[in-house]
Structure formats: structure tokens, C-alpha cells
Design a protein around this motif. Structure first.
Motif, PDB file in Angstrom:
ATOM      1  N   SER A  87       0.519  -1.554  -0.349  1.00  0.00           N
ATOM      2  CA  SER A  87       0.453  -0.221  -0.059  1.00  0.00           C
ATOM      3  C   SER A  87       0.921   0.961  -0.234  1.00  0.00           C
ATOM      4  O   SER A  87       0.222   2.550   0.074  1.00  0.00           O
ATOM      5  CB  SER A  87      -0.811  -0.032   1.748  1.00  0.00           C
ATOM      6  OG  SER A  87      -0.371   0.000   2.335  1.00  0.00           O
ATOM      7  N   LEU A  88       1.932   1.110   0.563  1.00  0.00           N
ATOM      8  CA  LEU A  88       3.302   2.388   0.006  1.00  0.00           C
ATOM      9  C   LEU A  88       3.290   2.442  -0.651  1.00  0.00           C
ATOM     10  O   LEU A  88       5.096   3.213  -1.037  1.00  0.00           O
ATOM     11  CB  LEU A  88       4.040   2.138   1.465  1.00  0.00           C
ATOM     12  CG  LEU A  88       2.929   2.389   3.076  1.00  0.00           C
ATOM     13  CD1 LEU A  88       4.551   1.905   4.151  1.00  0.00           C
ATOM     14  CD2 LEU A  88       2.884   3.442   2.566  1.00  0.00           C
ATOM     15  N   GLY A  89       3.440   1.440  -2.269  1.00  0.00           N
ATOM     16  CA  GLY A  89       4.233   1.193  -2.658  1.00  0.00           C
ATOM     17  C   GLY A  89       4.980   1.031  -3.367  1.00  0.00           C
ATOM     18  O   GLY A  89       6.097   0.946  -4.449  1.00  0.00           O
ATOM     19  N   VAL A  90       5.742   0.125  -2.906  1.00  0.00           N
ATOM     20  CA  VAL A  90       6.680  -1.018  -3.028  1.00  0.00           C
ATOM     21  C   VAL A  90       6.246  -1.956  -3.716  1.00  0.00           C
ATOM     22  O   VAL A  90       5.350  -2.270  -4.172  1.00  0.00           O
ATOM     23  CB  VAL A  90       7.272  -1.484  -1.555  1.00  0.00           C
ATOM     24  CG1 VAL A  90       8.453  -2.572  -1.990  1.00  0.00           C
ATOM     25  CG2 VAL A  90       7.426  -0.449  -0.644  1.00  0.00           C
ATOM     26  N   HIS A  91       7.180  -2.009  -4.813  1.00  0.00           N
ATOM     27  CA  HIS A  91       7.003  -3.152  -5.659  1.00  0.00           C
ATOM     28  C   HIS A  91       7.217  -4.395  -5.583  1.00  0.00           C
ATOM     29  O   HIS A  91       8.496  -4.826  -5.823  1.00  0.00           O
ATOM     30  CB  HIS A  91       7.582  -2.990  -7.461  1.00  0.00           C
ATOM     31  CG  HIS A  91       7.120  -3.184  -8.525  1.00  0.00           C
ATOM     32  ND1 HIS A  91       7.127  -4.785  -8.642  1.00  0.00           N
ATOM     33  CD2 HIS A  91       7.562  -3.032  -9.364  1.00  0.00           C
ATOM     34  CE1 HIS A  91       6.756  -4.776  -9.789  1.00  0.00           C
ATOM     35  NE2 HIS A  91       6.993  -3.364 -10.471  1.00  0.00           N
TER      36      HIS A  91
END
Lengths: 292, 356
Positions: free
Chosen positions: A181-185
Motif C-alpha cells: 500500500s505504500l507503493g513498494v513493488h
């Protein structure tokens, strides 16, 4: 006393190799919680590819080494892409069995190409690695194992502490959903960790091969011995893998020296059962065992 | 309430008895009876000896696979030590009959019970562990049992192995494939019956509850630890029974077959057949045994053509590769196994022409 110290040194050296082999395993578990049963085959693959690149393709040692490591990295990447990625979110048994199936496939492939015989790697280690302190001698292979082990420990330490990818990896290991959800791939993190793990495995395979020669069966047996090592060290601690390896190595050496040589191979597993009952998260692992 | 109609195309169950019924229409029962009759009356007499040997092996493996499915598919605990438990059963039967002259009828169940005891001991870690930790613990169990089988020479005679004397059952000497066919398949039928009915009892439902959510199961008053141990016991009992039959059928018992790859084969049977399905375990046993035998046949065929022997290639690795490939493909494309495939085929017929 001499016997004791010689056993201790032998145990520590073998243990370092175990620790080195376990590093890649922990790497995969840490980021994606996959128990990789094909780890021994990855070790063997690295060693055999290196042997062929050197002996058949006639590449110089340094180039062969680099090419092997690159190949291992790509292979790990591909394994994750094609086999593990479809299973994200599936029950544990499928993931475990997939790596078991993968192990059988790789072992079959390795035996088809290189056969089951013991091969020897060319001895390319420089002479200064041969250390002689009084009556105590540390062969160059052990020295190389220790150096490579420390190198990787430092590199991993720096990688996890300072690089962006390393921090992503830690965040995924800590909480996959929050990281997502924090945008880590997350997928890239998985792929990268498989690549790095295969690279480390290939490296450890070459060093293991320098010590005992390489055979598919021996190296895949080492892949199973990784389990007591990582449980002892804690499944998600890379330092723990090395320390667990050292302890298991010493335990094996003393059992083989003082009790009986045949007990040597089974004693890590006895220790494993006891350990699982007493302290399942190991020495440095995350305490997250739930008791139901 | 007798029903003589075909399957309805929907769920029209009106009572719990309907829900628990094994055969939802009389045709299912009729077909299984007819299948059993054909199996027992025709198969041993029309199949050539080699085929009958393969069928017998399928029967033995199916018994052990059902046991593993109770543990893995119904209770949700992954065991990598089933091959070792199978070996414990084989050695127990061999030692009992060769050393102590225990009759066949007594030694086979006794071997099963002994293995159940051993399985329960190795199930103790399940009290604290679950998931992959438990899997690793059973892996350790596999190696420890293997070590004991090889090195406890006073009982197991080490690498030399034990030769099992020909068993007699009701005064008839059991030798040859046909007599063993009847023994193996009677036991298999009995054990299928037991397993199918076990799943319908409170024990079976407790196993399923533990598999689906262990915390909820504990909350509903199921003593998880004792049920987990019980599941290990039942599963190992099946393995021991199969091992005992194997020992009598194979005549000589050595420790080599009971290694980790046998355990992996059992897990593969359960996964390829279908987790949580008794019929699936049998499909899986058929699939793996047929795969093994056809790869062996292929190897022999290629040997005869000669181009393999010339290149000095050993074909055993190819078998290992194909075996791994089968596991991987099933997990990636049909993780619920052959049982699910069969269900899809059946329901597409049942729902025809409205299948979608």
C-alpha cells in the motif's frame, strides 16, 4: 587437546560453508516466506556451470566466475517469474511442493547433463590464502569460504541498511500488505531476492566444490542440511544463518570425532527436532510463533 | 427415502442426512458395486502378470496415499516423513514374521499399530508448531527414522535386509500376484470404507475444522493437540499397513526405498490426485505409478534402440525430471488435482447443454 582443537577448526570451517549456503536460503525466506527445497540444486548448478565454463568453454577463471554468477542471478529471476509468481497468495503446501518439484526437475537436468560422478574443480586459489600458524593449518578453501562469507555479510548488511531496494525488501519482509500500500513493488522485490539468492547459492556451490569436489548428490544433500542451520539461526536472520552454520558444523565435527562417524549426518536433524520443540524461532529469528 | 433419479442440476439437499450421504443417487452406489465386482472377478484373470504387478503396487500406494491425505488434505499438516513411516511398517512386518513367526493376519495390523505409535511420537511437535515449521520437523523425522532403519542392526539387519517368509492366510499359502491382488485390494476396499466414513464422523469434521482455521476450532472446543496427534496416528496406521503389505509382496526388505524421495512421491500423489479427496488419493497413486512405469518402459525402449547406450547416458535422471515436471505443472495449472478435473468433466456432462 590437539584433537579437540583440530575438530573445532574443521567444524568451524565446514560450518562457515554451511552458513554461506544458508545465506541464499534465508534471503528468499526473508522476503517472500518461501521455503526453498531446491536450494541444494542451485548450489550444484552454480558449481557445474562454473566447471563447464572453465573446462569446456575455456574461459579464464575470473570471467568464468563472473559469467556463472550472472547466469545464476538470471536463473533465479526466471524461476521466480515463471514458477513462484503464479503462486503468490496460494496455500503453503503448494509453494513447498513447487520447490520440491523444481528440485527434482533441476536434479534430473543436472544429472542428464553432467552425470552423477564426482568432478573436481580446478584449484585457482592464490597461495597466500594457505595459512599455517604453528601446527594449526587452515587450507586455502576454508580461508576463501571465510573471506567470501564475511564479504557477503558486509555487503548484505550495507545493502539492507542503505540501498533503496534493500529497504524495500525489509519492508516487504516486515509486512507485505503495508509495503504494497505504500507503493513498494513487491513482485520486483521477490524477483530480486530470488536472483540474489541464486547468485549467493552459485557462489557457495563453487566454494563447496573447491573443498570436496562436486557431485549432484552431495550438493543437494547440503541443500537439505541448510534446514537445521537456518532453524538454529532463525529463519529470517542472515547473521543467524552464519552462526547457525558454525554451530551445526562444530556439532557435526564433534559427533563424528568423539561418538561415531555414522551419527554425524543425522545429528543436525536430531538437534533440529529438539530445537523446534524448545525454541522454534531460533537464536536470532523473529518471535512470531503462535501456539494453538 | 430412496432416490432413483439422476443427479439434480443444483443443490436440493433437504436434510443433514442428505448432505452427509456418500452416494447422492442410487446410480453411484450401483456403479461402485459393479466396479468392485469387475475389479475382483475379472481383473486378476485377464491382466498379464506385469500389469497385475503394477495394479498391486497401485493398491499398496493408494492405501498409504489415503493415509497421507487424511493428514495433509483433511487436517492441513504437511508431512515429509510418510515414506519413512511406510518403511517402519515394512520393517515391523518383516521382523515380526521372519524373527518371531507371527502369522500374517496378526502381523499386518500389528505393523500398522506400531507405525501409528511411531507416527504419534513424531507428531508431538505439532503441539507447538504449524505450517512450515511442522514440515521441517517431519523432514527431520524422515532422516532420523531412516538412520535408525539402517543402523539398528540387531533388529533390522542393517544394509543386508530381511527376507520375509511366504505368508499363509486361512491355510492358503500366499505367493504370486493373483493371491496378493485379493489381499491388497480387500485391504484397500476396507480402508477406503473406513476413511470415507471417518471423514463423516465427529473426528473427521474436527480434522477439517482444524485445517480450515485452527484458532476457531480451538474456540469451538476441539482439543487441537490430541486431534492432531490422532490424525498423525491414523495417517501412519495407513502407511504402516501399506508398508507391511509391501514387505510381504516384495519378499525382501532393505532400507533404501524408504528415503526422502518416497515421501516426496507420496506428497505428489496426494497433490496430483487432489487434496482433501479420498478418491483423489487413488487417482494420484494411479497417476504416479503409471508415470513411473511408463518412464521405465520408455527407458527400456530407448535402450533397445541403442542410441542411448552409445552416448552413455543414464535415463534415471530423465525420470526424475519428468516427475518434477508433473508436480510443477499440476501445481501451476490444476492445483486441486485429478479429482477436480474429474468433477469438472462430470458436472459438464450433468449440466449439458447449459454447461459454462
Amino acid at each position: 587437546m590437539d584433537f579437540f582443537i583440530q575438530l573445532l577448526v574443521n567444524g568451524l570451517s565446514v560450518g562457515f560453508l554451511y552458513g554461506l549456503s544458508a545465506m541464499g536460503f534465508v534471503m528468499i525466506f526473508k522476503s517472500s516466506s518461501v521455503l526453498n527445497f531446491a536450494h541444494g540444486e542451485l548450489l550444484a548448478l552454480g558449481a557445474f556451470v562454473f566447471l563447464s565454463l572453465h573446462a569446456v568453454v575455456q574461459l579464464p577463471i575470473a570471467w568464468a566466475f563472473l559469467a556463472t554468477l550472472t547466469g545464476c542471478f538470471v536463473l533465479g529471476f526466471l524461476i521466480e517469474r515463471f514458477f513462484l509468481r503464479p503462486l503468490i497468495g496460494e496455500p503453503l503446501i503448494y509453494v513447498i511442493m513447487l520447490t520440491v518439484g523444481l528440485a527434482a526437475m533441476l536434479r534430473g537436468l543436472l544429472l542428464l547433463i553432467w552425470g552423477g560422478n564426482l568432478r573436481t574443480l580446478p584449484d585457482f586459489l592464490p597461495a597466500w590464502m594457505d595459512i599455517q600458524a604453528g601446527w594449526l593449518r587452515i587450507p586455502p578453501v576454508y580461508m576463501a569460504a571465510i573471506l567470501v562469507g564475511i564479504l557477503f555479510l558486509v555487503l548484505f548488511g550495507l545493502f539492507f541498511k542503505y540501498s533503496a531496494q534493500g529497504i524495500f525488501m525489509r519492508s516487504v519482509a516486515d509486512n507485505q500488505r503495508a509495503a504494497l500500500s505504500l507503493g513498494v513493488h513487491v513482485r520486483r522485490v521477490f524477483a530480486l531476492s530470488w536472483g540474489i539468492a541464486a547468485l549467493v547459492a552459485g557462489m557457495s556451490g563453487i566454494i563447496l566444490g573447491l573443498m570436496n569436489g562436486i557431485s549432484v548428490h552431495d550438493l543437494s544433500a547440503v541443500g537439505l542440511k541448510v534446514f537445521p542451520v537456518v532453524i538454529l539461526g532463525g529463519l529470517n536472520s542472515i547473521t543467524g544463518a552464519v552462526i547457525g552454520g558454525l554451530i551445526i558444523g562444530v556439532l557435526e565435527a564433534f559427533t563424528g570425532g568423539y561418538l561415531s562417524p555414522s551419527l554425524r549426518d543425522v545429528v543436525p536433524y536430531i538437534a533440529l527436532v529438539v530445537l523446534l520443540l524448545v525454541r522454534p524461532y531460533g537464536l536470532f529469528g523473529l518471535v512470531e510463533i503462535e501456539r494453538v | 427415502m430412496r432416490k432413483h433419479h439422476l443427479h439434480p442440476c443444483g443443490n436440493y439437499k433437504e436434510s443433514y442426512t442428505d448432505e452427509l450421504a456418500i452416494f447422492s443417487s442410487d446410480y453411484g452406489r450401483l456403479w461402485s458395486m459393479a466396479g468392485l465386482a469387475a475389479l475382483f472377478c475379472a481383473v486378476p484373470f485377464i491382466s498379464p502378470p506385469y500389469l497385475l504387478y503394477v495394479i498391486n503396487m497401485i493398491g499398496i500406494y493408494a492405501i498409504a496415499a489415503i493415509g497421507l491425505n487424511i493428514l495433509v488434505g483433511y487436517t492441513g499438516m504437511i508431512s515429509l516423513g510418510h515414506g519413512a513411516f511406510f518403511g517402519v511398517g515394512a520393517y515391523a512386518a518383516a521382523v515380526m514374521s521372519a524373527t518371531f513367526n507371527v502369522p500374517f493376519l496378526l502381523s499386518v495390523p500389528a505393523a500398522g499399530l506400531l507405525t501409528a505409535g511411531v507416527g504419534m511420537i513424531f507428531g508431538i511437535p505439532s503441539g507447538r508448531l504449524k505450517g512450515l515449521y511442522l514440515t521441517i520437523a517431519t523432514l527431520a523425522g524422515q532422516f532420523i527414522i531412516e538412520y535408525v532403519l539402517v543402523h539398528w542392526e540387531g533388529v533390522t539387519r542393517g544394509t543386508e535386509g530381511i527376507t520375509v517368509p511366504a505368508p499363509t492366510l486361512f491355510g492358503i499359502s500366499l505367493r504370486g500376484d493373483i493371491s496378493f491382488f485379493y489381499v491388497i485390494f480387500s485391504v484397500l476396499t476396507l480402508m477406503i470404507w473406513v476413511a470415507v466414513n471417518l471423514i463423516r464422523t465427529r473426528y473427521g469434521r474436527a480434522f477439517i475444522a482444524i485445517r480450515d482455521n485452527d484458532r476457531a476450532a480451538e474456540g469451538m472446543g476441539i482439543p487441537i493437540f490430541s486431534y492432531k496427534i490422532l490424525s498423525f496416528g491414523i495417517s501412519s496406521f495407513y502407511a504402516g499397513l501399506a508398508g507391511a503389505l509391501w514387505a510381504y509382496y516384495m519378499v525382501s526388505v532393505t532400507s533404501e526405498p524408504f528415503n526422502l524421495s518416497l515421501s516426496v512421491e507420496y506428497i505428489a500423489m496426494v497433490i496430483i490426485g487432489g487434496l482433501g479427496s479420498i478418491a483423489g488419493s487413488i487417482y494420484g497413486a494411479v497417476f504416479i505409478t503409471v508415470l513411473n512405469e511408463s518412464l521405465r518402459w520408455l527407458t527400456d525402449l530407448m535402450m533397445n534402440f541403442g542410441f542411448i547406450t552409445e552416448s552413455g547416458l543414464n535415463m534415471a535422471p530423465l525420470r526424475e525430471f519428468a516427475f518434477g515436471l508433473a508436480i510443477v505443472l499440476f501445481i501451476l495449472f490444476e492445483p486441486r488435482g485429478l479429482a477436480e478435473l474429474w468433477r469438472i468433466i462430470r458436472s459438464s456432462f450433468r449440466l449439458w447443454p447449459f454447461s459454462y
